[in-house]
Design a protein around this motif. Structure first.
Motif, PDB file in Angstrom:
ATOM      1  N   GLN A  49     -11.737  25.643  51.163  1.00  0.00           N
ATOM      2  CA  GLN A  49     -11.644  26.210  52.512  1.00  0.00           C
ATOM      3  C   GLN A  49     -12.017  25.175  53.567  1.00  0.00           C
ATOM      4  N   SER A  95      -9.067  22.761  53.974  1.00  0.00           N
ATOM      5  CA  SER A  95      -7.864  23.346  54.580  1.00  0.00           C
ATOM      6  C   SER A  95      -8.131  24.022  55.924  1.00  0.00           C
ATOM      7  N   HIS A  96      -9.272  23.716  56.536  1.00  0.00           N
ATOM      8  CA  HIS A  96      -9.633  24.221  57.871  1.00  0.00           C
ATOM      9  C   HIS A  96      -9.738  25.743  57.908  1.00  0.00           C
ATOM     10  N   ARG A  97     -10.243  26.305  56.805  1.00  0.00           N
ATOM     11  CA  ARG A  97     -10.447  27.748  56.713  1.00  0.00           C
ATOM     12  C   ARG A  97     -11.908  28.072  56.391  1.00  0.00           C
ATOM     13  N   GLY A 101     -14.481  28.471  58.426  1.00  0.00           N
ATOM     14  CA  GLY A 101     -15.212  29.344  59.343  1.00  0.00           C
ATOM     15  C   GLY A 101     -16.273  28.674  60.189  1.00  0.00           C
ATOM     16  N   GLU A 143     -15.829  33.421  60.208  1.00  0.00           N
ATOM     17  CA  GLU A 143     -15.272  34.227  59.117  1.00  0.00           C
ATOM     18  C   GLU A 143     -15.479  33.462  57.816  1.00  0.00           C
ATOM     19  N   GLY A 149     -11.476  32.851  54.421  1.00  0.00           N
ATOM     20  CA  GLY A 149     -10.428  31.837  54.361  1.00  0.00           C
ATOM     21  C   GLY A 149      -9.070  32.297  54.827  1.00  0.00           C
ATOM     22  N   LYS A 174      -8.024  32.773  57.947  1.00  0.00           N
ATOM     23  CA  LYS A 174      -7.593  32.263  59.250  1.00  0.00           C
ATOM     24  C   LYS A 174      -7.819  30.758  59.342  1.00  0.00           C
ATOM     25  N   VAL A 175      -6.828  30.070  59.914  1.00  0.00           N
ATOM     26  CA  VAL A 175      -6.917  28.632  60.126  1.00  0.00           C
ATOM     27  C   VAL A 175      -7.568  28.358  61.478  1.00  0.00           C
ATOM     28  N   GLY A 185      -1.326  28.416  52.040  1.00  0.00           N
ATOM     29  CA  GLY A 185      -1.032  29.392  53.085  1.00  0.00           C
ATOM     30  C   GLY A 185       0.278  29.072  53.764  1.00  0.00           C
ATOM     31  N   GLN A 244       0.848  29.010  60.308  1.00  0.00           N
ATOM     32  CA  GLN A 244      -0.059  29.951  60.952  1.00  0.00           C
ATOM     33  C   GLN A 244      -0.589  29.368  62.252  1.00  0.00           C
ATOM     34  N   ASP A 300      -3.079  28.003  64.556  1.00  0.00           N
ATOM     35  CA  ASP A 300      -4.419  27.443  64.437  1.00  0.00           C
ATOM     36  C   ASP A 300      -5.274  27.972  65.583  1.00  0.00           C
TER      37      ASP A 300
END
Length: 428
Positions: A149, A152-154, A156, A186, A189, A191-192, A331, A334, A336
């Motif tokens: 995460q 992959s910039h997820r 939080g 969050e 994972g 949301k980017v 994913g 999306q 960002d």
């Protein structure tokens, strides 16, 4: 450009004769080895000259490889001096292909591959929580955030607290304390949200915990020395500071809402970013997400190694499976939530797209990373190219954008997607 226009657009003075500020490494260009016509390389270079003429980049470097061979290795402008606010009395230092430049966020691609190397060595599992390796990170609801995460910039934790003093960037223990104390926006994972600085410090701490060594030494042992790099270090040694290219906030001053996005992504306004990135403390620090330094050729060499499936000059740097894992999409496309633009990420790379993407038209298989919006470093297996365009200005929104887009499109047009059968042959 008239001096009044230059002041209004916050740009550098551009000489009429670009040859007077152009550096070409003839010994580093071999288009004839791949049967490439000069018209292709000259078309690309003209697009770089057009970008330079906008005045937003006092200096630029370009390295382009095709089918593994360097076909463009040039620089234009100045490494220091000739900035929009530099006094006329300040002598400009020419930019050459050997001048080290800060890659800024393109550093993330290299740091990410180091983590994938740890996986290859059996030291880390990307699906493990960060807190498995660094228990203190699990505080305040971050116990389940995984290494993947973060890559992959997820993860939080897209930013450090807004009130944090800038000096914290070069105090690794204080940065780590803040990240451990942070509450995530969050944890699932889903949301980017681009992690401009934070993710690199987390990955550094994991690497150093499992190896018992510094990230600088690990980079040196597994990438820099095996690939024969001169620079390619986090920050730069004090004795080499005079050789490092300066950074310039150029172009019109961003206004709301663009200024809000810039502050959100970078943690400060663009003039503050200029001041910080020219501060010797930043330049000498280890900031894994944002201050790797080197040349366009060295970053192009890195992406060529990835394009080769982990091999450089006959020497295996990592396994082909490691490369595939590093560039595999995670994913879908999306929005960002940091940069407020649609993005496709792997665990560490920014990916292209069809019919058009970050790396141009028909770039579905391309992967790379942007550095402070304007530095473009990528590889495209479908075209068999690796490209690194470095520059010393960081305009946000301005008259340079069409020229920057034309550069990417010119590269894609001059190096079209190879026929499927030829791609299979090259892959074999």
């Amino acid at each position: 450009m008239h001096s009044l226009a230059r002041r209004a657009l916050n740009t550098s003075a551009i000489p009429r004769d670009l040859a007077s500020v152009t550096f070409r490494d003839h010994a580093g260009e071999f288009p004839e080895r791949v049967g490439l016509d000069d018209s292709a390389t000259e078309a690309v270079w003209r697009s770089v000259e057009a970008l330079y003429r906008t005045g937003v980049h006092p200096g630029l470097q370009l390295s382009l490889r095709y089918r593994g061979e360097p076909v463009l290795h040039r620089a234009i402008g100045h490494a220091r001096g000739n900035g929009p606010r530099d006094p006329a009395s300040l002598s400009g230092v020419p930019m050459t292909t050997d001048t080290p430049v800060c890659f800024f966020s393109a550093s993330k691609a290299v740091t990410a591959l180091l983590i994938h190397l740890l996986c290859e060595q059996g030291l880390v599992n990307l699906m493990d929580p960060v807190s498995y390796y660094c228990p203190e990170f699990g505080r305040n609801g971050k116990r389940t955030i995984t290494v993947h995460q973060i890559l992959s910039h997820r993860g939080g934790i897209p930013a450090i607290p807004r009130e944090t003093p800038i000096d914290v960037l070069w105090d690794r223990d204080e940065v780590w304390r803040l990240l451990c104390a942070a509450r995530p926006v969050e944890v699932d994972g889903a949301k980017v949200a681009y992690h401009a600085i934070t993710g690199g410090f987390v990955l550094q701490r994991v690497l150093e915990k499992v190896t018992g060594d510094s990230i600088e030494n690990y980079l040196d042992r597994y990438l820099r020395r095996p690939m024969g790099m001169k620079w390619f270090t986090y920050g730069i040694a004090p004795e080499h500071l005079p050789e490092l290219a300066s950074n310039y906030a150029t172009g019109p001053t961003p206004r709301f809402p663009v200024s809000w996005v810039v502050n959100r992504a970078l943690g400060g306004d663009i003039r503050t970013v200029e001041k910080v990135t020219n501060d010797p403390r930043f330049q000498e620090a280890v900031i894994p997400a944002g201050n790797l330094c080197g040349t366009a050729e060295e970053m192009g060499r890195f992406f060529q190694m990835m394009l080769n499936g982990g091999v450089w000059n006959g020497r295996r740097i990592c396994s082909e499976l490691t490369i595939r894992r590093a560039i595999q999409q995670f994913g879908s496309l999306q929005l960002d939530r940091t940069m407020l633009v649609p993005m496709r990420f792997s665990a560490g790379m920014m990916l292209g797209g069809n019919p058009v993407g970050l790396w141009g038209p028909k770039s579905r298989y391309a992967f790379g990373h942007v550095g402070l919006i304007n530095k473009l470093c990528w590889a495209d297996p479908a075209r068999d190219i690796s490209v690194s365009l470095l520059n010393t200005g960081f305009p946000i929104v301005g008259h340079h954008l069409p020229a920057l887009a034309r550069f990417v499109y010119t590269v894609c047009n001059q190096f079209p997607v190879l026929p499927e059968s030829q791609r299979r042959l090259l892959a074999a």
